[in-house]
Design an enzyme around this catalytic site. Structure first.
Site, PDB file in Angstrom:
ATOM      1  N   LYS A   9       2.194   3.924   0.859  1.00 60.51           N
ATOM      2  CA  LYS A   9       1.064   3.747   0.060  1.00 60.51           C
ATOM      3  C   LYS A   9      -0.079   4.404   0.362  1.00 60.51           C
ATOM      4  CE  LYS A   9       3.088  -0.816  -1.374  1.00 60.51           C
ATOM      5  NZ  LYS A   9       2.667  -2.186  -1.254  1.00 60.51           N
ATOM      6  N   TYR A  49       4.714  -1.600 -11.527  1.00 59.52           N
ATOM      7  CA  TYR A  49       4.655  -2.797 -10.959  1.00 59.52           C
ATOM      8  C   TYR A  49       4.457  -3.883 -12.319  1.00 59.52           C
ATOM      9  CZ  TYR A  49       3.231  -1.670  -6.215  1.00 59.52           C
ATOM     10  OH  TYR A  49       3.219  -1.300  -5.084  1.00 59.52           O
ATOM     11  N   ARG A  85      14.484  -2.860   3.394  1.00 62.08           N
ATOM     12  CA  ARG A  85      13.495  -3.860   3.334  1.00 62.08           C
ATOM     13  C   ARG A  85      13.443  -4.480   4.696  1.00 62.08           C
ATOM     14  NH1 ARG A  85      11.045  -5.375  -1.496  1.00 62.08           N
ATOM     15  NH2 ARG A  85      11.237  -7.519  -1.034  1.00 62.08           N
ATOM     16  N   THR A  91       6.341  -9.317   2.874  1.00 61.32           N
ATOM     17  CA  THR A  91       5.398  -8.840   1.925  1.00 61.32           C
ATOM     18  C   THR A  91       3.893  -8.852   2.639  1.00 61.32           C
ATOM     19  OG1 THR A  91       6.665  -9.422   0.056  1.00 61.32           O
ATOM     20  CG2 THR A  91       4.250  -8.900  -0.501  1.00 61.32           C
ATOM     21  N   ARG A 102       5.564  -3.308   8.538  1.00 63.20           N
ATOM     22  CA  ARG A 102       4.276  -4.011   8.147  1.00 63.20           C
ATOM     23  C   ARG A 102       3.932  -4.761   9.222  1.00 63.20           C
ATOM     24  NH1 ARG A 102       6.713  -5.742   2.217  1.00 63.20           N
ATOM     25  NH2 ARG A 102       5.882  -3.759   1.138  1.00 63.20           N
ATOM     26  N   ASN A 112      -0.332  -3.289   2.607  1.00 61.26           N
ATOM     27  CA  ASN A 112       0.807  -3.409   3.288  1.00 61.26           C
ATOM     28  C   ASN A 112       1.831  -2.185   3.530  1.00 61.26           C
ATOM     29  OD1 ASN A 112       2.013  -3.517   0.686  1.00 61.26           O
ATOM     30  ND2 ASN A 112       2.772  -5.448   1.039  1.00 61.26           N
ATOM     31  N   HIS A 115       6.182   0.530   0.108  1.00 61.78           N
ATOM     32  CA  HIS A 115       7.107  -0.127  -0.843  1.00 61.78           C
ATOM     33  C   HIS A 115       8.440   0.388  -0.454  1.00 61.78           C
ATOM     34  CE1 HIS A 115       8.559  -1.486  -4.635  1.00 61.78           C
ATOM     35  NE2 HIS A 115       9.448  -0.339  -4.767  1.00 61.78           N
ATOM     36  N   GLU A 126      13.092   2.500 -10.281  1.00 61.25           N
ATOM     37  CA  GLU A 126      11.860   3.124  -9.868  1.00 61.25           C
ATOM     38  C   GLU A 126      12.113   4.614  -9.355  1.00 61.25           C
ATOM     39  OE1 GLU A 126      11.527   0.391  -6.450  1.00 61.25           O
ATOM     40  OE2 GLU A 126      10.732  -1.272  -7.647  1.00 61.25           O
TER      41      GLU A 126
HETATM   42  P1  DAT Z   1       7.171  -6.497  -1.770  1.00 63.98           P
HETATM   43  O1  DAT Z   1       6.249  -5.198  -1.934  1.00 63.98           O
HETATM   44  O2  DAT Z   1       7.173  -7.013  -0.676  1.00 63.98           O
HETATM   45  O3  DAT Z   1       8.346  -6.122  -2.684  1.00 63.98           O
HETATM   46  P2  DAT Z   1       6.312  -7.898  -4.366  1.00 63.98           P
HETATM   47  O4  DAT Z   1       7.051  -7.053  -5.061  1.00 63.98           O
HETATM   48  O5  DAT Z   1       6.340  -9.407  -4.461  1.00 63.98           O
HETATM   49  O6  DAT Z   1       6.467  -7.310  -2.671  1.00 63.98           O
HETATM   50  O7  DAT Z   1       4.722  -7.620  -4.638  1.00 63.98           O
HETATM   51  C1  DAT Z   1       4.395  -5.975  -4.659  1.00 63.98           C
HETATM   52  C2  DAT Z   1       3.184  -5.981  -4.155  1.00 63.98           C
HETATM   53  O8  DAT Z   1       1.825  -6.716  -4.681  1.00 63.98           O
HETATM   54  C3  DAT Z   1       2.988  -6.444  -2.790  1.00 63.98           C
HETATM   55  O9  DAT Z   1       3.529  -5.176  -2.045  1.00 63.98           O
HETATM   56  C4  DAT Z   1       1.504  -6.483  -2.513  1.00 63.98           C
HETATM   57  C5  DAT Z   1       1.214  -7.059  -3.494  1.00 63.98           C
HETATM   58  N1  DAT Z   1       1.182  -8.721  -3.793  1.00 63.98           N
HETATM   59  C6  DAT Z   1       2.341  -9.480  -3.923  1.00 63.98           C
HETATM   60  N2  DAT Z   1       1.981 -10.713  -3.852  1.00 63.98           N
HETATM   61  C7  DAT Z   1       0.555 -10.710  -3.726  1.00 63.98           C
HETATM   62  C8  DAT Z   1      -0.211 -11.669  -3.418  1.00 63.98           C
HETATM   63  N3  DAT Z   1       0.043 -13.011  -3.478  1.00 63.98           N
HETATM   64  N4  DAT Z   1      -1.629 -11.450  -3.309  1.00 63.98           N
HETATM   65  C9  DAT Z   1      -1.972 -10.062  -3.197  1.00 63.98           C
HETATM   66  N5  DAT Z   1      -1.183  -9.074  -3.388  1.00 63.98           N
HETATM   67  C10 DAT Z   1       0.112  -9.319  -3.543  1.00 63.98           C
HETATM   68 MG    MG Z   2       8.744  -5.710  -4.708  1.00 61.58          MG
END
Ligand code: DAT
Ligand code: MG
Length: 149
Positions: A9, A49, A85, A91, A102, A112, A115, A126
């Protein structure tokens, strides 16, 4: 073999730790099968997303991922999705164990660093988004037999 999609990222790119992060996945034994440097534009970000559309952090997430070039990579290996992962961590960086990417490099959920696909189905979806039909390379490494039984 199973594949997963990794994104380095914008924060990791700006901080100059992109290859340090990729090296951790490589060292784990995951095999690089695709690599691209690209600037994500809004439509691609929204597609990637899509599951988070409507959530309060969605706009910030799209703005973050489009804020500078990123690296997209495909890694391959036994249980590549869950292995990546696990190496990436949770996350929220402050809930990630030390030793994870992370947990070692990040502090905030909105910065973070990386991805990783959450399932084989997500990985397929993806990879199509970020590689747009460009072939990934499945190649034999001489070390394969020391990593894959
Ligand atoms: P991951 O990246 O661990 O798969 P995710 O798919 O649930 O997590 O979410 C995608 C991204 O969105 C994550 O890397 C950071 C952001 N994100 C997720 N939950 C969030 C939250 N509650 N507040 C702010 N950003 C968030
Ligand atoms: Mg995710």
């Amino acid at each position: 073999m199973e594949q997963t999609l990794i994104l380095i990222k914008p924060d990791a790119m700006q901080r100059g730790i992109a290859f340090e992060i990729l090296a951790r996945l490589e060292r784990r034994g995951l095999k690089l099968a695709g690599l691209r440097l690209l600037q994500v534009e809004q439509p691609m970000a929204e597609r990637h997303y899509a599951e988070h559309e409507g959530k309060p952090f969605f706009a910030g997430l799209v703005s973050y991922i489009t804020s500078s070039p990123i690296i997209a990579a495909v890694f391959e290996g036994t249980n590549a999705v869950s292995a990546a992962r696990q190496t990436i961590g949770s996350t929220n960086p402050t809930e990630s164990s030390p030793g994870t990417i992370r947990g070692d490099f990040g502090l905030e959920i909105g910065r973070n660093l990386i991805h990783g696909s959450d399932s084989v189905e997500s990985a397929e979806r993806e990879i199509e988004i970020f590689f747009e039909g460009q072939p990934v390379i499945q190649w034999k490494k001489d070390t394969d037999k020391w990593i894959f039984e």
